[in-house]
Design an enzyme around this catalytic site. Structure first.
Site, PDB file in Angstrom:
ATOM      1  N   GLU A 199      -7.170  -5.017   4.587  1.00  0.00           N
ATOM      2  CA  GLU A 199      -7.383  -3.740   3.950  1.00  0.00           C
ATOM      3  C   GLU A 199      -8.414  -3.723   2.790  1.00  0.00           C
ATOM      4  OE1 GLU A 199      -4.102  -0.661   4.036  1.00  0.00           O
ATOM      5  OE2 GLU A 199      -4.951  -0.689   1.734  1.00  0.00           O
ATOM      6  N   TYR A 218      -9.416   1.016  -4.927  1.00  0.00           N
ATOM      7  CA  TYR A 218      -9.261  -0.369  -4.663  1.00  0.00           C
ATOM      8  C   TYR A 218      -9.125  -1.329  -6.102  1.00  0.00           C
ATOM      9  CZ  TYR A 218      -8.761   0.116   0.252  1.00  0.00           C
ATOM     10  OH  TYR A 218      -8.491   0.293   1.581  1.00  0.00           O
ATOM     11  N   CYS A 252      -5.054  -0.208  -6.974  1.00  0.00           N
ATOM     12  CA  CYS A 252      -3.867  -0.484  -6.312  1.00  0.00           C
ATOM     13  C   CYS A 252      -3.943  -1.953  -5.988  1.00  0.00           C
ATOM     14  CB  CYS A 252      -4.056   0.533  -5.000  1.00  0.00           C
ATOM     15  SG  CYS A 252      -5.517   0.053  -3.878  1.00  0.00           S
ATOM     16  N   CYS A 305      -3.605   7.586  -1.782  1.00  0.00           N
ATOM     17  CA  CYS A 305      -4.649   7.504  -2.269  1.00  0.00           C
ATOM     18  C   CYS A 305      -5.511   8.151  -1.268  1.00  0.00           C
ATOM     19  CB  CYS A 305      -5.335   6.077  -2.580  1.00  0.00           C
ATOM     20  SG  CYS A 305      -4.060   5.271  -3.537  1.00  0.00           S
ATOM     21  N   THR A 325      -4.080   5.146   7.602  1.00  0.00           N
ATOM     22  CA  THR A 325      -2.970   4.810   6.476  1.00  0.00           C
ATOM     23  C   THR A 325      -2.205   5.772   6.138  1.00  0.00           C
ATOM     24  OG1 THR A 325      -4.303   2.775   5.747  1.00  0.00           O
ATOM     25  CG2 THR A 325      -2.588   3.685   4.194  1.00  0.00           C
ATOM     26  N   HIS A 378     -12.834   6.104  -2.835  1.00  0.00           N
ATOM     27  CA  HIS A 378     -11.944   4.935  -2.128  1.00  0.00           C
ATOM     28  C   HIS A 378     -12.111   3.709  -2.618  1.00  0.00           C
ATOM     29  CE1 HIS A 378      -8.151   4.915   0.121  1.00  0.00           C
ATOM     30  NE2 HIS A 378      -8.764   4.078   0.963  1.00  0.00           N
ATOM     31  N   GLU A 398      -0.288   1.665   9.404  1.00  0.00           N
ATOM     32  CA  GLU A 398      -1.536   2.192   9.901  1.00  0.00           C
ATOM     33  C   GLU A 398      -1.203   2.705  11.177  1.00  0.00           C
ATOM     34  OE1 GLU A 398      -2.250  -0.745   7.934  1.00  0.00           O
ATOM     35  OE2 GLU A 398      -2.958   0.745   6.362  1.00  0.00           O
ATOM     36  N   CYS A 418       0.847  -1.286   0.044  1.00  0.00           N
ATOM     37  CA  CYS A 418      -0.075   0.055  -0.014  1.00  0.00           C
ATOM     38  C   CYS A 418       0.924   1.416   0.085  1.00  0.00           C
ATOM     39  CB  CYS A 418      -0.719  -0.034   1.164  1.00  0.00           C
ATOM     40  SG  CYS A 418      -1.777   1.387   1.471  1.00  0.00           S
TER      41      CYS A 418
END
Lengths: 88, 481
Positions: free
Chosen positions: B446, B295, B298, B102, B189, B291, B256, B98
């Site tokens: 995640e 996903y 990413c 973003c 994050t 968001h 995180e 990650c």
């Protein structure tokens, strides 16, 4: 010498090594063409567009160039070299 | 734009109040546990400098007309939305982790359009405040953390009804110059690698929750902010003497933190929502939508690496030509590309907001994320299937470096004769890292909970499914009056 510039697609999922393709083209045409990254207000004889796949639509109209040569697969490298050489 | 090196140097200037393993971390930048996550974040700067990637990594600011990092951009078209997903796939491929930036991009796009509409309805000046903040972020190429998830306490109670009022972040004091806030944001994050935090409410709110309907931005090292670093499985492997093979991914990672706000002051010009409860839901919905789109990029990029690692493991074991191996790799690819399809689809169907930036198709973005809560788990299962048990039973790197043991390990862990045993150990540890180790945090839980847990998407899908139209279609075909 031809004044050439290059634009890469963003490279999200390339099917071949675009950087390597660029180096191959540059090296092969070193006797007839000089390559640099695009600058505002500069006119180029040719714009080489190196796409990682066939799905990229951009022609980069903002770059002033007489010719646009597109590579979208490893198979297209030799043809691009031939095309640019013919322009010289 | 900042270079990678400038970005790293800028982080050294932050005075974060960060704790890990019970101790204050004085130098997060060079900490071996934290550094891989910084490297992932830094890749968002590094790739923007590279002509090979700039077409995805950069955009033109609608405010200044200057070239900016796409992570600070307000999407100006569906093409921008598509490029965002492609950029995320690219970064997932390059980091196998990650890369954290973003969440700020998604938060900024959500708050940009929401503040415009709040001002229109309420006569406030939040959009002006936000554009001022955004202009600085773009001009200075700042890293922004988007903070939404409150710790929430008793889920059956509204924010203002909790036994402890701080379980949702809220305003505790109002002054002529601004507000003081207290509360905590969980699962944050990339916070340690960010210059600013953009805080948003976590759920839709009702009358009585006014103090909880608050959105603002402050520097990450503001007085009153305390950070507690999240533990990851296998994290201390990074601090062992031999910390190359066993970590699986030596360079990149994610993180995180639990972020505690204890009477943090927010000046008036940094406030983007302050008591307008009916607009809290708009910010939440838009941020979650962006968001959930993210996903579809990413995780696909990370999946590309996992599929590649699994195929390599097959090559190294001599099993690559077995039909079931080929078929499982096809299945992994099918699942991964399905996620990508969803990311591209919700982007291509985006629409212009009143503020001028583009919003994804919310139904398709929620379908995208719903698939992301499932498919990476199946991809990881297939990776573990094909990797074999050696992925988790092979000796440690310390054993491999022991001159007495190394010849045994070289001999008995050998697969295909031409492949060095160490290479095989490395690729198996990478698969372990991505499916069970530090990177699994980003790739699996995640995927499940980030951008909202599965049920949150199902609620949104139900809301937007247009069921009545579907009933009418059926009635017409069935010739029902």
């Amino acid at each position: 010498m031809l004044r050439c510039t290059v634009k890469f697609c963003g490279g999200c999922n390339p099917r071949y090594d675009r950087g390597e393709a660029y180096q191959t083209v540059r090296t092969s045409l070193a006797d007839v063409a000089g390559f640099s990254y695009p600058e505002d207000g500069v006119h180029y004889d040719a714009l080489l567009i190196i796409r990682g796949c066939t799905g990229c639509p951009y022609l980069y109209e903002e770059i002033d160039a007489d010719h646009r040569i597109i590579i979208d697969s490893a198979d297209g490298i030799e043809e691009a070299i031939r095309t640019i050489r013919q322009l010289a | 734009m900042m270079t990678k090196d400038q970005y790293i140097e800028s982080l050294r200037k932050l005075k974060l109040n960060l704790y890990m393993f019970g101790e204050k971390v004085e130098n997060p930048v060079d900490n071996p546990i934290i550094r891989p996550s910084l490297n992932s974040f830094a890749a968002t700067y590094e790739l923007a400098e590279d002509p090979q990637y700039e077409d995805l990594m950069t955009a033109t600011s609608h405010i200044s007309g200057k070239k900016i990092n796409r992570f600070t951009h307000m999407h100006q078209s569906t093409d921008d939305l598509i490029k965002k997903v492609k950029m995320q796939r690219l970064l997932g491929q390059k980091t196998a982790a990650c890369f954290q930036r973003c969440v700020g991009m998604d938060a900024m796009n959500a708050v940009f359009s929401s503040t415009y509409e709040i001002d229109e309805a309420c006569g406030t000046k939040y959009h002006e405040n936000f554009v001022k903040f955004l202009t600085r972020v773009q001009d200075e190429d700042l890293a922004v953390d988007g903070a939404m998830t409150d710790v929430k306490g008793d889920r059956s109670l509204a924010p203002s009804k909790q036994a402890d009022p701080d379980l949702f972040l809220h305003v505790v004091e109002r002054t002529a110059d601004g507000v003081y806030v207290t509360g905590a944001k969980a699962h944050q994050t990339g916070f340690v690698n960010s210059h600013e935090v953009l805080v948003m409410p976590t759920i839709s709110m009702r009358e009585g929750d006014e103090d909880y309907a608050i959105s603002f931005a402050v520097p990450t090292d503001s007085e009153g902010i305390t950070l507690i670093y999240g533990r990851q499985s296998c994290d201390t492997r990074k601090t062992e003497e031999y910390n190359d093979i066993d970590v699986g991914n030596k360079v990149y990672g994610g993180h995180e933190v639990l972020v505690i706000f204890d009477r943090v002051f927010v000046p008036n010009d940094r406030i983007f929502l302050n008591g307008e409860v009916k607009f809290a839901g708009m910010i939440v919905e838009r941020f979650a939508g962006y968001h959930r789109q993210s996903y579809g990029g990413c995780k696909v990029g990370v999946g590309d690496v996992l599929i590649g690692a699994t195929a390599l493991a097959g090559d190294m074991a001599g099993s690559a030509k077995a039909s079931h191996v080929k078929d499982k790799l096809i299945e992994m690819t099918h699942l991964n590309e399905t996620l990508y399809c969803c990311g591209i689809a919700c982007s291509s169907q985006g629409t212009k907001t009143k503020a001028g930036n583009y919003l994804i198709d919310l139904l398709l973005a929620n379908v995208c994320k719903q698939n992301v809560t499932r498919f990476p788990y199946e991809i990881a299962r297939l990776a573990q299937d094909l990797a074999g048990g050696l992925m988790v039973t092979q000796p440690s790197e310390a054993d491999y470096r022991n001159p007495v043991l190394k010849p045994y390990i070289e001999k008995y862990l050998k697969g295909v004769a031409s492949v060095p045993t160490e290479d095989r150990m490395r690729v198996l540890r990478l698969i372990e890292n991505m499916t069970m180790g530090t990177a699994a945090v980003g790739y699996l839980p995640e995927s499940m909970h980030g951008a909202g847990s599965p049920q949150a998407q199902r609620i949104m899908i139900a809301r937007q499914s247009n069921l009545e139209m579907k009933k009418e279609l059926a009635k017409k075909i069935a010739r029902i009056q």
